[in-house]
Motif scaffolding. Structure first.
Motif, PDB file in Angstrom:
ATOM      1  N   ALA A   1      46.470  41.286  36.225  1.00 20.52           N
ATOM      2  CA  ALA A   1      45.751  42.268  35.396  1.00 20.52           C
ATOM      3  C   ALA A   1      44.284  42.351  35.824  1.00 20.52           C
ATOM      4  O   ALA A   1      43.733  43.447  35.969  1.00 20.52           O
ATOM      5  CB  ALA A   1      45.864  41.883  33.921  1.00 20.52           C
ATOM      6  N   ALA A   2      43.670  41.183  36.053  1.00 21.01           N
ATOM      7  CA  ALA A   2      42.258  41.166  36.451  1.00 21.01           C
ATOM      8  C   ALA A   2      42.082  41.842  37.814  1.00 21.01           C
ATOM      9  O   ALA A   2      41.124  42.589  38.040  1.00 21.01           O
ATOM     10  CB  ALA A   2      41.731  39.730  36.497  1.00 21.01           C
ATOM     11  N   THR A   3      43.040  41.615  38.723  1.00 20.76           N
ATOM     12  CA  THR A   3      42.976  42.235  40.049  1.00 20.76           C
ATOM     13  C   THR A   3      43.044  43.759  39.923  1.00 20.76           C
ATOM     14  O   THR A   3      42.268  44.486  40.544  1.00 20.76           O
ATOM     15  CB  THR A   3      44.147  41.741  40.935  1.00 20.76           C
ATOM     16  N   ALA A   4      43.963  44.219  39.071  1.00 23.65           N
ATOM     17  CA  ALA A   4      44.126  45.662  38.889  1.00 23.65           C
ATOM     18  C   ALA A   4      42.858  46.284  38.302  1.00 23.65           C
ATOM     19  O   ALA A   4      42.394  47.322  38.758  1.00 23.65           O
ATOM     20  CB  ALA A   4      45.321  45.933  37.989  1.00 23.65           C
ATOM     21  N   VAL A   5      42.299  45.627  37.301  1.00 23.52           N
ATOM     22  CA  VAL A   5      41.160  46.209  36.604  1.00 23.52           C
ATOM     23  C   VAL A   5      39.876  46.118  37.436  1.00 23.52           C
ATOM     24  O   VAL A   5      39.073  47.040  37.476  1.00 23.52           O
ATOM     25  CB  VAL A   5      40.992  45.534  35.216  1.00 23.52           C
ATOM     26  N   ARG A   6      39.723  45.005  38.148  1.00 20.68           N
ATOM     27  CA  ARG A   6      38.481  44.810  38.920  1.00 20.68           C
ATOM     28  C   ARG A   6      38.528  45.477  40.297  1.00 20.68           C
ATOM     29  O   ARG A   6      37.512  45.591  40.960  1.00 20.68           O
ATOM     30  CB  ARG A   6      38.210  43.314  39.113  1.00 20.68           C
ATOM     31  N   GLY A   7      39.761  45.821  40.730  1.00 18.20           N
ATOM     32  CA  GLY A   7      39.874  46.495  42.019  1.00 18.20           C
ATOM     33  C   GLY A   7      39.988  45.527  43.186  1.00 18.20           C
ATOM     34  O   GLY A   7      40.202  45.929  44.322  1.00 18.20           O
ATOM     35  N   GLU A   8      39.822  44.223  42.921  1.00 18.89           N
ATOM     36  CA  GLU A   8      40.067  43.213  43.972  1.00 18.89           C
ATOM     37  C   GLU A   8      40.467  41.907  43.292  1.00 18.89           C
ATOM     38  O   GLU A   8      40.101  41.668  42.131  1.00 18.89           O
ATOM     39  CB  GLU A   8      38.831  43.009  44.851  1.00 18.89           C
ATOM     40  N   ALA A   9      41.203  41.092  44.035  1.00 19.30           N
ATOM     41  CA  ALA A   9      41.668  39.835  43.456  1.00 19.30           C
ATOM     42  C   ALA A   9      40.473  38.911  43.222  1.00 19.30           C
ATOM     43  O   ALA A   9      39.637  38.749  44.116  1.00 19.30           O
ATOM     44  CB  ALA A   9      42.661  39.172  44.394  1.00 19.30           C
ATOM     45  N   PRO A  10      40.361  38.344  42.004  1.00 19.20           N
ATOM     46  CA  PRO A  10      39.268  37.405  41.776  1.00 19.20           C
ATOM     47  C   PRO A  10      39.436  36.176  42.676  1.00 19.20           C
ATOM     48  O   PRO A  10      40.565  35.740  42.919  1.00 19.20           O
ATOM     49  CB  PRO A  10      39.406  37.024  40.304  1.00 19.20           C
ATOM     50  N   LYS A  11      38.341  35.637  43.179  1.00 16.16           N
ATOM     51  CA  LYS A  11      38.417  34.454  44.054  1.00 16.16           C
ATOM     52  C   LYS A  11      39.022  33.306  43.271  1.00 16.16           C
ATOM     53  O   LYS A  11      38.591  33.020  42.144  1.00 16.16           O
ATOM     54  CB  LYS A  11      37.029  34.078  44.546  1.00 16.16           C
ATOM     55  N   LEU A  12      40.007  32.657  43.885  1.00 14.93           N
ATOM     56  CA  LEU A  12      40.811  31.679  43.161  1.00 14.93           C
ATOM     57  C   LEU A  12      39.969  30.596  42.476  1.00 14.93           C
ATOM     58  O   LEU A  12      40.175  30.264  41.316  1.00 14.93           O
ATOM     59  CB  LEU A  12      41.832  31.044  44.106  1.00 14.93           C
ATOM     60  N   ARG A  13      38.995  30.087  43.204  1.00 16.83           N
ATOM     61  CA  ARG A  13      38.203  28.974  42.689  1.00 16.83           C
ATOM     62  C   ARG A  13      37.439  29.372  41.404  1.00 16.83           C
ATOM     63  O   ARG A  13      37.520  28.690  40.393  1.00 16.83           O
ATOM     64  CB  ARG A  13      37.213  28.557  43.778  1.00 16.83           C
ATOM     65  N   THR A  14      36.743  30.503  41.465  1.00 16.94           N
ATOM     66  CA  THR A  14      35.980  30.938  40.292  1.00 16.94           C
ATOM     67  C   THR A  14      36.923  31.406  39.182  1.00 16.94           C
ATOM     68  O   THR A  14      36.654  31.223  38.003  1.00 16.94           O
ATOM     69  CB  THR A  14      35.012  32.082  40.640  1.00 16.94           C
ATOM     70  N   TRP A  15      38.041  31.988  39.600  1.00 12.47           N
ATOM     71  CA  TRP A  15      39.001  32.508  38.625  1.00 12.47           C
ATOM     72  C   TRP A  15      39.551  31.385  37.740  1.00 12.47           C
ATOM     73  O   TRP A  15      39.606  31.510  36.519  1.00 12.47           O
ATOM     74  CB  TRP A  15      40.129  33.236  39.363  1.00 12.47           C
TER      75      TRP A  15
END
Ligand SMILES: Nc1ncnc2c1ncn2[C@@H]1O[C@H](COP(=O)(O)OP(=O)(O)OP(=O)(O)O)[C@@H](O)[C@H]1O
Ligand SMILES: [Mg+2]
Length: 256
Positions: free
Chosen positions: A108-122
């Motif tokens: 969901a976050a990837t879809a909304v933000r337009g890119e996959a959140p970086k795993l570590r920070t995510w």
């Protein structure tokens, strides 16, 4: 600053007896920094309004308009609406067996933000949000909403809200079924979301108790498929003591 503008919205739903008009001309503007509460009798069309704005395929908009910062929301797909910054926490959140909460949230976050959140920070982000909402980390590996208690589902809706940070959030009975502690946790979550002043909240509720935690700037009475009165937060107390008979004529006429 985000503005959701709903104008003269008419919505029908397909039934076995043909199309039935549920929303009969809804006018409502929600601006960033504002919290609006919608209260009204069962069956008056409150959830229909939230579904129509979110783009549920069962609800057909027959006339009127919905815009977000001037853009035509009704022309957008469900995904596009989410990407544009609309969020709906449903009255009855759906279960998605076989999809873990953590995968679901990242997708969901990837879809909304337009890119996959970086795993570590995510991972850190999710952990922090779960801690704030007092959600057991074990939930991350459970299937979305499957076997969650009513209150747990509601808490997870607010977790999504925290992680997706939309411009406008529609919360349909997010307070229903919450115990007093969960109500505080969930309300704090919504207030954190509001704190930036850059987001708008539309809160559908039957109870004034949540409005003691999340102060609405406006309260609207919804009856018979439209908003029939609007006022400040004091209107909620009047409704609590007097009910909706004034607006519906009778309990029977409360619905559509
Ligand atoms: N798919 C459907 N088929 C038939 N009727 C429907 C459908 N969806 C909604 N309705 C009807 O539309 C009316 C409004 O329903 P809605 O769920 O929007 O009410 P509500 O105001 O959210 O009520 P509540 O306070 O009980 O949640 C109800 O009479 C409901 O039965
Ligand atoms: Mg409802």
């Amino acid at each position: 600053m985000a503005t959701l503008e709903i104008k003269d919205l008419h919505v029908s739903v397909a039934t076995d007896d043909g199309a039935k008009e549920i929303l009969k001309g809804v006018d409502l503007t929600v601006r960033a920094g504002e919290t609006h509460a919608i209260m009204g009798p069962n069956g008056s069309g409150k959830s229909t309004l939230s579904y129509a704005v979110a783009g549920h395929p069962k609800y057909e908009v027959t006339s009127g308009s919905v815009t977000l910062d001037g853009d035509d929301v009704l022309a957008m797909s469900v995904d596009e609406r989410a990407r544009a910054g609309l969020f709906l926490a449903m009255q009855y959140p759906v279960e998605v067996p076989g999809v873990s909460m953590s995968n679901f949230l990242r997708t969901a976050a990837t879809a909304v933000r337009g890119e996959a959140p970086k795993l570590r920070t995510w991972v850190k982000e999710v952990k922090a949000a779960m801690t704030e909402l007092e959600i057991d980390p074990a939930f991350a590996e459970r299937s979305v909403n499957e076997g969650f208690s009513g209150g747990e589902k509601k808490r997870h809706e607010i977790l999504q809200l925290a992680l997706l940070s939309p411009k406008i959030a529609i919360l349909d009975e997010t307070d229903s079924g919450l115990d007093v502690d969960a109500l505080r946790v969930v309300s704090d979550g919504v207030n954190r979301f509001k704190a930036s002043g850059e987001t708008g909240v539309l809160l559908i509720t039957h109870y004034t108790r949540i409005l003691r935690h999340i102060t609405p700037d406006f309260v609207h009475v919804f009856a018979g498929g439209r908003i029939v009165e609007s006022g400040g937060s004091e209107l909620a107390n009047v409704l609590e003591s007097e009910g909706y008979v004034k607006y519906t004529g009778s309990q029977e006429a409360a619905g559509v």
